[in-house]
Design an enzyme around this catalytic site. Structure first.
Site, short mmCIF file in Angstrom:
data_model
loop_
_atom_site.label_atom_id
_atom_site.label_comp_id
_atom_site.label_asym_id
_atom_site.label_seq_id
_atom_site.Cartn_x
_atom_site.Cartn_y
_atom_site.Cartn_z
N CYS A 68 0.87 -1.17 0.00
CA CYS A 68 0.00 0.00 0.00
C CYS A 68 0.91 1.22 0.00
O CYS A 68 2.04 1.15 -0.47
CB CYS A 68 -0.96 -0.01 1.18
SG CYS A 68 -0.14 -0.01 2.79
N HIS A 92 -3.61 9.44 3.61
CA HIS A 92 -4.03 8.04 3.43
C HIS A 92 -5.54 7.98 3.64
O HIS A 92 -6.04 8.23 4.75
CB HIS A 92 -3.32 7.15 4.46
CG HIS A 92 -3.38 5.68 4.16
ND1 HIS A 92 -4.53 4.95 4.29
CD2 HIS A 92 -2.43 4.80 3.73
CE1 HIS A 92 -4.30 3.68 3.97
NE2 HIS A 92 -3.02 3.57 3.62
#
Length: 707
Positions: A29, A629
């Protein structure tokens, strides 16, 4: 500190996870490498944690393993995938005959996957309630302190209206806990959480509870003269239904939602999609409310009472054994999220016995944990370790004032294998003291912090036990160190070399200051990001004809990072991701988004734009590295619901649109939508100050960065 070359780091990581043959699959990620391993036991976690370039590791169930890299994760992932031994991209290879046989044997044994799922279900049903449970426990603590000082009789049966109202402030959480647990449990099992909450609320309405002990036609109440207890039974549709007060019960909603999930998903298969909104909730309620009232509710109460009685028997007949087992067990349960069943039993004890005997011994584990953190803090001050000092200070404050152990565990203890054995000695000492002194009880559910000491009885026994646990762990960690002698010598040598390096500090010239008059932090941060010294950057700037100052940065109010989304600002400690919560990726904030527009929080260059659109990395002109994020574990959505409007390498200004996110899709996929913003190079700053507890629009300052 000598940072390894990217290829060398990739090779060391590959070795640490057991080699390419141990990797089933590998993804990443915005900050972490995510491994699915064939055998998690082959991981050398200590070696991985010790690598320069690795910010931390997170073992997970099912042989999954995460390595926190930070903003450089894409490069490390690429280096890993390009290693000769990783040919084929870490895709599953055909299993050997021996592996096939082993898999069959594992399936025969169950492989404990059901156990992992069970504990994840429990954990995710309780974890979101951490904040309100903590808030309620602090209200209880304040009231108990006033009671201890004789200012109010906290336990009086005829309290004034003022104190009845204060009681309602904390009882609201504990009494309606079943509804909250039902909501979270339903969400975990991916069904409508409001249906779960509604079913549980049906047996907690005043209409239902008002029948207990009443003279309502069809209700009979019998009294057990021996035990002094009474039992009410209502005859509904000709069938006997045991009446219970389900306030504070946690087993009932957990059992109910597990069955509700089967009913709800079955109904969705029966009804066409265009009528599911009406008929699936309707029939779910029609089926599950009677089942809960007639069967699941009484069963849950019996199960909870039975477990509480069994533990009470052990506590009464072998108090020393009980007092030792609890604190020695918790250090292994908490990191895995397996401590929630015991927390549930505490609530059952309070509801059935009127007091709980688990929290006292558990408190000695918490304070042993905080003592170990205090030992690390003292060592970090002694050895001038700035990063560890910041980590330990935050973790210790969260522990002593809030009773939260996760920052200590994830941020420190699990990274250094020498800490746990010394912490366990503190747990043992505290447990033995409580056992020898005859146990400690409490009549309230409380997080074990300094503020909640007054709720424990006898308070002096509790203070002696937790003090012994705290100072034992602190002394053992401090005098033995959490690093080996060789590691300490190396770290101190690197520190001395860094302190002896040229300390020229350069600043961005005044003409480059943004129009909104934000202070720009020193160029030295950019040097840290590229591996160059501040002096090197200064020389390069001078050679380019850019004037550079020789002294400290310009004084000012600090660099303001604005909210990338509109919504409610919360601290990182409140988010569900342990890596962000432990500040392993830097200090910052979380924002519960009100809409899906994600904008740049600061002027700079996009150094990272995740292919899946859920994460963005921005570096300002003077080297502050900011990570945005969107959501937690949203990398698993593979970009669905994320409309990215920018590309890596692009220059952006504060307020520029980065992406539009379908928040409904994120939540429907079972992911928290909280948007996180951290300063990745927090350690290079004098301070990173989050401004939490406010509702903001995108563009409102929420973090102040000072050099």
């Amino acid at each position: 500190m000598n940072t390894p070359t990217p290829g060398a780091l990739a090779e060391k990581i590959l070795s640490g996870v057991g080699g390419s043959e141990n990797i089933e699959s590998l993804t990443h990620c915005a900050t972490r490498l995510r491994f699915q391993l064939r055998d998690g036991e082959k991981v050398d976690q200590a070696a991985l944690d010790a690598l320069d370039g690795v910010m931390g590791t997170v073992p997970q169930s099912g042989d999954r393993f995460q390595i926190v890299i930070g903003g450089a994760v894409a490069g490390v992932y690429s280096d890993l995938m390009n290693l000769p031994s990783m040919t084929g991209g870490a895709t599953p290879r055909p299993p050997s005959d021996a592996e096939v046989k082993a898999e069959i044997r594992a399936k025969g044994r169950g492989r404990f996957a059901w156990l992992d799922n069970f504990f994840e279900y429990l954990s995710d049903s309780f974890r979101p309630l951490l904040g309100v449970l903590l808030g309620a426990s602090l209200i209880i603590a304040i009231a108990s302190m006033l009671d201890a000082f004789g200012l109010v009789d906290f336990r009086s049966a005829d309290k004034s209206a003022t104190w009845v109202f204060v009681d309602s402030m904390w009882r609201s959480v504990l009494y309606f806990l079943p509804i909250m647990v039902a909501y979270n449990a339903a969400k975990k099992l991916k069904i409508d959480p409001w249906v779960g909450a509604t079913v549980m609320a049906a047996v907690m309405t005043p209409n239902f509870t008002g029948m207990i002990g009443s003279k309502t036609p069809g209700v009979t109440t019998t009294t057990n003269t021996t035990l002094g207890t009474s039992e009410s039974v209502a005859h509904v549709f000709g069938l006997p239904m045991q009446l219970n007060d389900y306030g504070g019960q946690v087993f009932v909603p957990l059992l109910m939602v597990a069955l509700l999930a089967l009913v709800y998903k079955g109904l969705k298969r029966i009804f066409p999609e265009n009528v599911q909104m009406v008929f699936v909730p309707f029939f779910s309620m029609l089926i599950m409310i009677p089942l809960t009232a007639f069967l699941i509710g009484p069963m849950g109460v019996w199960a909870g009472n039975g477990l509480g009685t069994g533990l009470s028997w052990l506590n009464g007949n072998a108090p020393i054994v009980f007092a030792i087992v609890i604190p020695m067990l918790y250090p292994f349960l908490v990191p895995l999220g397996l401590h929630w069943p015991l927390n549930a039993l505490m609530l059952v004890n309070i509801n059935t016995l009127g007091y709980d005997f688990i929290q006292g011994p558990m408190g000695t584990w918490n304070f042993a944990c905080f003592g170990a953190t205090a030992g690390v803090l003292l060592l970090s001050v002694r050895h001038r370790e700035k990063d560890m000092r910041q980590t330990a200070t935050g973790a210790l404050a969260a522990g002593l004032l809030g009773g939260i152990s996760e920052p200590s565990l994830y941020g420190i203890h699990l990274r250094f294998k020498r800490i746990y054995p010394r912490m366990l000695v503190g747990c043992l000492v505290g447990g033995v003291i409580i056992g020898v002194l005859g146990g400690v009880n409490t009549k309230a559910f409380a997080f074990t912090s300094l503020l909640t000491i007054p709720v424990f009885d006898p308070m002096i026994k509790y203070i002696i036990a937790i003090s012994a646990a705290f100072f034992t762990s602190m002394a053992l960690v401090y005098f033995a160190d959490y690093r080996t002698k060789e590691e300490r010598a190396q770290v101190n040598a690197e520190r001395d070399a860094a302190e002896a390096a040229p300390g020229d500090k350069a600043v961005v010239p005044a003409q480059t200051v943004a129009a909104d008059d934000r202070e720009l932090v020193a160029v030295g941060a950019a040097a840290a990001a590229t591996g160059a010294s501040a002096g090197t950057v200064a020389k390069a700037a001078t050679a380019a004809g850019t004037p550079v100052a020789d002294e400290a940065p310009v004084a000012g109010k600090g660099l303001e990072l604005t909210a990338p989304v509109a919504g409610r600002v919360v601290g990182l400690g409140e988010v569900e991701d342990p890596v962000f919560a432990s500040r392993a990726l830097g200090e910052g904030v979380g924002i519960e988004p009100a809409d899906g527009r994600v904008v740049a929080p600061v002027d700079g260059e996009l150094i990272t734009v995740a292919d899946t659109g859920h994460a963005f990395g921005i570096r300002t002109a003077n080297g502050v590295e900011v990570l945005i994020h969107v959501g937690i574990d949203t990398v698993k959505m593979q970009g669905k619901g994320f409309d990215v409007r920018v590309a890596a390498g692009q220059k952006v200004s504060a307020g520029d649109l980065l992406a539009e996110v379908d928040l409904a899709a994120v939540r429907a996929a079972g992911h928290p939508a909280v948007t996180l913003m951290t300063v990745l190079n927090t350690a290079d700053m004098t301070s990173v100050e989050p401004h939490t507890g406010q509702d903001v629009t995108a563009g409102t300052p929420v973090v102040t960065v000072r050099r």
